[in-house]
Motif scaffolding. Sequence first.
Motif, PDB file in Angstrom:
ATOM      1  N   VAL A   6       0.848  -1.199   0.000  1.00  0.00           N
ATOM      2  CA  VAL A   6       0.000   0.000   0.000  1.00  0.00           C
ATOM      3  C   VAL A   6       0.879   1.243   0.000  1.00  0.00           C
ATOM      4  CG1 VAL A   6      -1.801   1.279   1.234  1.00  0.00           C
ATOM      5  CG2 VAL A   6      -1.779  -1.217   1.338  1.00  0.00           C
ATOM      6  N   THR A  78      -3.455   4.928  -2.536  1.00  0.00           N
ATOM      7  CA  THR A  78      -4.537   5.598  -1.819  1.00  0.00           C
ATOM      8  C   THR A  78      -4.572   7.070  -2.232  1.00  0.00           C
ATOM      9  OG1 THR A  78      -3.042   6.061   0.022  1.00  0.00           O
ATOM     10  CG2 THR A  78      -4.346   4.042   0.149  1.00  0.00           C
ATOM     11  N   LEU A  92      -5.139   0.332   8.078  1.00  0.00           N
ATOM     12  CA  LEU A  92      -3.755   0.355   7.591  1.00  0.00           C
ATOM     13  C   LEU A  92      -2.777  -0.104   8.663  1.00  0.00           C
ATOM     14  CD1 LEU A  92      -3.853   3.754   5.630  1.00  0.00           C
ATOM     15  CD2 LEU A  92      -3.823   1.443   4.648  1.00  0.00           C
ATOM     16  N   VAL A  99       3.235  -0.929   4.194  1.00  0.00           N
ATOM     17  CA  VAL A  99       2.424   0.290   4.026  1.00  0.00           C
ATOM     18  C   VAL A  99       3.452   1.414   3.944  1.00  0.00           C
ATOM     19  CG1 VAL A  99       0.643   1.805   4.965  1.00  0.00           C
ATOM     20  CG2 VAL A  99       0.488  -0.688   5.319  1.00  0.00           C
ATOM     21  N   SER A 140       0.348   5.549  10.350  1.00  0.00           N
ATOM     22  CA  SER A 140      -0.296   4.532   9.496  1.00  0.00           C
ATOM     23  C   SER A 140       0.699   3.727   8.665  1.00  0.00           C
ATOM     24  CB  SER A 140      -1.298   5.210   8.547  1.00  0.00           C
ATOM     25  OG  SER A 140      -2.222   5.981   9.274  1.00  0.00           O
ATOM     26  N   ALA A 141       1.938   4.229   8.529  1.00  0.00           N
ATOM     27  CA  ALA A 141       2.927   3.563   7.676  1.00  0.00           C
ATOM     28  C   ALA A 141       3.864   2.681   8.494  1.00  0.00           C
ATOM     29  CB  ALA A 141       3.747   4.616   6.930  1.00  0.00           C
TER      30      ALA A 141
END
Length: 171
Positions: A6, A78, A92, A99, A140-141
Amino acid sequence: MMQQLVLIGFMGAGKTTLSQALGAATGWPVYDTDDLVVTAAHRSINTIFAQEGETGFRHREHAALETALTHTPGIIATGGGIITQAANRALLAALDIPVVLLTVTPAEINRRLAGTTDRPLFKKDWPDLLQDRQPWYEASANCILPTTGRQVADLVNELQHLLVEEGAAND
Ligand SMILES: Nc1ncnc2c1ncn2[C@@H]1O[C@H](COP(=O)(O)OP(=O)(O)O)[C@@H](O)[C@H]1O
Ligand SMILES: O=C(O)C1=C[C@@H](OP(=O)(O)O)[C@@H](O)[C@H](O)C1
Ligand SMILES: [Mg+2]
């Protein structure tokens, strides 16, 4: 083995471009949440924002992310605002796949997006938006890839190495 990756990051970070290039390099299908939203709504992002506001767009975008994540193998691009929604951040953060946060300097964002008209939130005050979102991108990563001054082919190469390291793909 989960063959997925992602890409997240601000507008202009290169999520759409890199997802296409990585898809071509790996042969894996590409799912861009913006494309999924536009296809499902039969309308452009500008039109969705005009008719349904950001709220309507975010609702559609969440559904698109859920759909994209059901596809394996898959490269998922995204939209820059995906991390504004708590439900998306939770999705996520729970993923056991790369990610990748693509970063880009503000000056380079201006260069890359100069003259574009298809991003309703790329307005004069966009630096405030970037500042507000920064903690959410980082939360989120699980990997950060700076993109300023780097060629797409070079970045694709790095992402492919990451997939090999993660055991998701073989050379
Ligand atoms: N590594 C890069 N170097 C230079 N320009 C880039 C790079 N990645 C993307 N771009 C350009 O920046 C613009 C925005 O890219 P895009 O992939 O649409 O970003 P995003 O999907 O993150 O908003 C496009 O014109 C694209 O060609
Ligand atoms: O940052 C945002 O809120 C947005 C980013 C856009 O995608 P890109 O990041 O691919 O430009 C698109 O989803 C929409 O215009 C909203
Ligand atoms: Mg994009």
